[in-house]
Design a protein around this motif. Structure first.
Motif, PDB file in Angstrom:
ATOM      1  N   VAL A 110       0.892  -1.220  -0.018  1.00 25.39           N
ATOM      2  CA  VAL A 110       0.031   0.070   0.079  1.00 25.39           C
ATOM      3  C   VAL A 110       0.781   1.481  -0.050  1.00 25.39           C
ATOM      4  CG1 VAL A 110      -1.952  -1.170   0.929  1.00 25.39           C
ATOM      5  CG2 VAL A 110      -0.178   0.039   2.623  1.00 25.39           C
ATOM      6  N   ASN A 111       0.201   2.437  -0.405  1.00 21.10           N
ATOM      7  CA  ASN A 111       1.012   3.488  -0.355  1.00 21.10           C
ATOM      8  C   ASN A 111       1.536   3.783   1.090  1.00 21.10           C
ATOM      9  OD1 ASN A 111       1.002   4.642  -2.718  1.00 21.10           O
ATOM     10  ND2 ASN A 111      -0.914   5.758  -2.532  1.00 21.10           N
ATOM     11  N   GLY A 112       2.799   4.468   1.047  1.00 18.17           N
ATOM     12  CA  GLY A 112       3.466   4.869   2.112  1.00 18.17           C
ATOM     13  C   GLY A 112       4.148   3.735   3.197  1.00 18.17           C
ATOM     14  N   GLY A 114       6.640   2.001   2.173  1.00 18.98           N
ATOM     15  CA  GLY A 114       8.176   2.369   2.076  1.00 18.98           C
ATOM     16  C   GLY A 114       8.580   1.444   0.744  1.00 18.98           C
ATOM     17  N   LYS A 115       7.888   1.248  -0.080  1.00 21.51           N
ATOM     18  CA  LYS A 115       8.427   0.442  -1.604  1.00 21.51           C
ATOM     19  C   LYS A 115       9.398   1.358  -2.172  1.00 21.51           C
ATOM     20  CE  LYS A 115       4.383   0.809  -3.358  1.00 21.51           C
ATOM     21  NZ  LYS A 115       3.499   1.175  -2.051  1.00 21.51           N
ATOM     22  N   THR A 116       9.102   2.655  -2.457  1.00 15.89           N
ATOM     23  CA  THR A 116      10.271   3.496  -3.087  1.00 15.89           C
ATOM     24  C   THR A 116      11.399   3.490  -2.396  1.00 15.89           C
ATOM     25  OG1 THR A 116       8.248   4.410  -4.030  1.00 15.89           O
ATOM     26  CG2 THR A 116      10.414   5.486  -4.502  1.00 15.89           C
ATOM     27  N   LYS A 121      17.151   1.461  -1.655  1.00 20.02           N
ATOM     28  CA  LYS A 121      18.113   0.903  -0.442  1.00 20.02           C
ATOM     29  C   LYS A 121      18.590  -0.394  -0.853  1.00 20.02           C
ATOM     30  CE  LYS A 121      15.651   2.834   3.784  1.00 20.02           C
ATOM     31  NZ  LYS A 121      14.943   2.172   4.830  1.00 20.02           N
ATOM     32  N   ARG A 142       1.779   7.744  -9.058  1.00 19.81           N
ATOM     33  CA  ARG A 142       2.167   8.937  -8.253  1.00 19.81           C
ATOM     34  C   ARG A 142       3.447   9.413  -8.943  1.00 19.81           C
ATOM     35  NH1 ARG A 142       4.724   9.043  -2.945  1.00 19.81           N
ATOM     36  NH2 ARG A 142       5.579   7.059  -3.428  1.00 19.81           N
ATOM     37  N   GLY A 281      13.339  -2.644   7.325  1.00 11.60           N
ATOM     38  CA  GLY A 281      13.654  -1.220   7.227  1.00 11.60           C
ATOM     39  C   GLY A 281      14.325  -0.786   8.668  1.00 11.60           C
ATOM     40  N   LEU A 282      15.369  -0.130   8.925  1.00 10.89           N
ATOM     41  CA  LEU A 282      15.513   0.336  10.420  1.00 10.89           C
ATOM     42  C   LEU A 282      15.843   1.816  10.488  1.00 10.89           C
ATOM     43  CD1 LEU A 282      17.954  -2.611  11.327  1.00 10.89           C
ATOM     44  CD2 LEU A 282      15.633  -2.094  12.451  1.00 10.89           C
ATOM     45  N   GLY A 283      15.371   2.550   9.332  1.00 10.55           N
ATOM     46  CA  GLY A 283      15.717   4.033   9.355  1.00 10.55           C
ATOM     47  C   GLY A 283      15.635   4.406   7.806  1.00 10.55           C
TER      48      GLY A 283
HETATM   49  P1  GDP Z   1       5.823   4.104  -0.802  1.00  8.26           P
HETATM   50  O1  GDP Z   1       4.416   4.874  -1.171  1.00  8.26           O
HETATM   51  O2  GDP Z   1       5.508   2.732  -0.428  1.00  8.26           O
HETATM   52  O3  GDP Z   1       6.742   4.166  -1.843  1.00  8.26           O
HETATM   53  O4  GDP Z   1       6.479   4.587   0.468  1.00  8.26           O
HETATM   54  P2  GDP Z   1       7.811   5.457   0.490  1.00  8.26           P
HETATM   55  O5  GDP Z   1       9.076   4.593   0.031  1.00  8.26           O
HETATM   56  O6  GDP Z   1       7.530   6.675  -0.194  1.00  8.26           O
HETATM   57  O7  GDP Z   1       8.058   5.851   1.994  1.00  8.26           O
HETATM   58  C1  GDP Z   1       7.019   6.302   2.737  1.00  8.26           C
HETATM   59  C2  GDP Z   1       7.723   7.374   4.015  1.00  8.26           C
HETATM   60  O8  GDP Z   1       8.333   6.038   4.860  1.00  8.26           O
HETATM   61  C3  GDP Z   1       8.954   8.041   3.550  1.00  8.26           C
HETATM   62  O9  GDP Z   1       9.216   9.289   4.405  1.00  8.26           O
HETATM   63  C4  GDP Z   1      10.135   7.083   3.818  1.00  8.26           C
HETATM   64  O10 GDP Z   1      11.365   8.003   4.164  1.00  8.26           O
HETATM   65  C5  GDP Z   1       9.653   6.456   5.187  1.00  8.26           C
HETATM   66  N1  GDP Z   1      10.330   5.115   5.408  1.00  8.26           N
HETATM   67  C6  GDP Z   1      10.532   4.213   4.773  1.00  8.26           C
HETATM   68  N2  GDP Z   1      11.166   3.032   5.101  1.00  8.26           N
HETATM   69  C7  GDP Z   1      11.394   3.404   6.373  1.00  8.26           C
HETATM   70  C8  GDP Z   1      12.037   2.981   7.475  1.00  8.26           C
HETATM   71  O11 GDP Z   1      12.591   1.776   7.581  1.00  8.26           O
HETATM   72  N3  GDP Z   1      12.124   3.503   8.544  1.00  8.26           N
HETATM   73  C9  GDP Z   1      11.702   4.689   8.746  1.00  8.26           C
HETATM   74  N4  GDP Z   1      11.996   5.501   9.919  1.00  8.26           N
HETATM   75  N5  GDP Z   1      11.333   5.382   7.743  1.00  8.26           N
HETATM   76  C10 GDP Z   1      10.900   4.751   6.695  1.00  8.26           C
END
Ligand code: GDP
Length: 310
Positions: A110-112, A114-116, A121, A142, A281-283
């Motif tokens: 789902v959106n957000g 952390g896929k992208t 990474k 998007r 994902g740890l950061g």
């Molecule tokens: P997508 O919509 O699935 O592509 O999600 P994004 O890759 O855009 O990530 C959404 C938000 O989560 C961004 O602000 C990322 O920096 C954050 N994020 C992704 N992975 C991690 C993680 O392992 N730890 C933390 N703290 N933030 C993360």
């Protein structure tokens, strides 16, 4: 920084909470109701979920029934063994396919979730391991996703294939695969759209993407991983089931374990989905994606106490 240090760094919030609760059990002959409640609260706060929390509490109580006096390390080692048992079979190990090239990894979710970020990474991690790879920006819905991936790719010097905003995601996947093949890349990483997971449209788009890839190589995609946000607790799991049913998942990446989830969500997610966890994902930094290791995870969340009071 070694694997354990990275895990310890990322999971430090959860381990501090747990340590405090285990400290209160130290050196007692009988377990107090208060200490047990504290521990229950700490396990919940870390998102281990009800089943794991109950198992840990029950097994610790059994040890107290059997022993004269229990120290903190006895209780911690019981908790550790419950986690190791719950996580059995959860370690995914990524290898390049021996029979076809490139090895294609589709990241869905789902959106957000952390896929992208995970795509970039993972590209960085594989590149640091000496592999050649190409990324495909298949989230054409998007516009920001493509821009985000472009920024990562120039920063990390990763090859990226993109399409126009609103263009066919499967066409981008096709072009990216052709490019990866031409460049003899080891891996192709595909970021996909995450909107409206419950609507058929996205699932149709993902199914098409798969069909198109299979025209180029019938083994594609070699991996279909759900990227799950560990800080949303178990809320993401119903979505996961839909992705699994419609797309056929082969593994998980659990992100944001450094965030408010305090680390334990990985256990409830794995218990529910029973799919191997390849990375966590740890950061937000490029090096914050780590291959999942049960040992490093459990040791980081529940390290042995330095101070042993019997
Ligand atoms: P997508 O919509 O699935 O592509 O999600 P994004 O890759 O855009 O990530 C959404 C938000 O989560 C961004 O602000 C990322 O920096 C954050 N994020 C992704 N992975 C991690 C993680 O392992 N730890 C933390 N703290 N933030 C993360």
């Amino acid at each position: 920084m070694g694997l354990i240090s990275k895990f310890k760094d990322g999971l430090s919030r959860g381990s501090t909470i747990l340590q405090g609760a285990f400290d209160r059990l130290a050196g007692r002959k009988k377990i107090s109701e208060d200490a047990l409640l504290d521990l229950e609260e700490a396990l919940f706060a870390c998102d281990f979920g009800p089943t794991t929390t109950e198992e840990i509490l029950d097994e610790i109580q059994n040890v107290y029934k059997q022993k004269e006096a229990v120290n903190e390390d006895d209780a911690i080692s019981v908790a550790r063994s419950v986690l190791v048992r719950a996580l059995r079979g959860s370690e995914g190990k990524l290898e390049a396919s021996a029979s076809s090239k490139p090895t294609v990894i589709c990241l869905v979710g789902v959106n957000g979730s952390g896929k992208t970020t995970t795509c970039a990474k993972l590209g960085h991690l594989l590149q640091s391991d000496g592999y050649n790879l190409i990324m495909g920006a298949c989230d054409t819905f998007r516009a920001a996703a493509t821009e985000q991936l472009k920024a990562w790719s120039s920063r990390l010097r990763l090859d990226l294939i993109t399409g126009h905003h609103g263009s066919d995601a499967a066409a981008v996947a096709f072009d990216a695969h052709a490019s990866a093949e031409a460049k003899n890349a080891d891996f192709l990483l595909l970021d996909t759209a995450g909107r409206l997971h419950v609507k058929d449209h996205l699932m149709d788009e993902l199914a098409k993407l798969k069909r198109v890839l299979q025209k180029r190589d019938e083994q594609c995609p070699h991996h279909s991983w759900l990227v799950v946000d560990g800080s949303t607790g178990t809320n993401g799991l119903s979505q996961a089931r839909i992705f699994h049913e419609k797309f056929g998942l082969t593994g998980l990446v659990v992100t944001k374990l450094d965030g408010t989830s305090k680390g334990g969500a990985l256990v409830s997610i794995y218990r529910e989905l029973k799919l191997p966890v390849y990375f966590i994902g740890l950061g937000e930094k490029p090096e914050d994606l780590q291959p999942f290791s049960i040992d490093a995870y459990v040791q980081s969340l529940l390290p042995e106490s330095v101070d042993q009071t019997t």
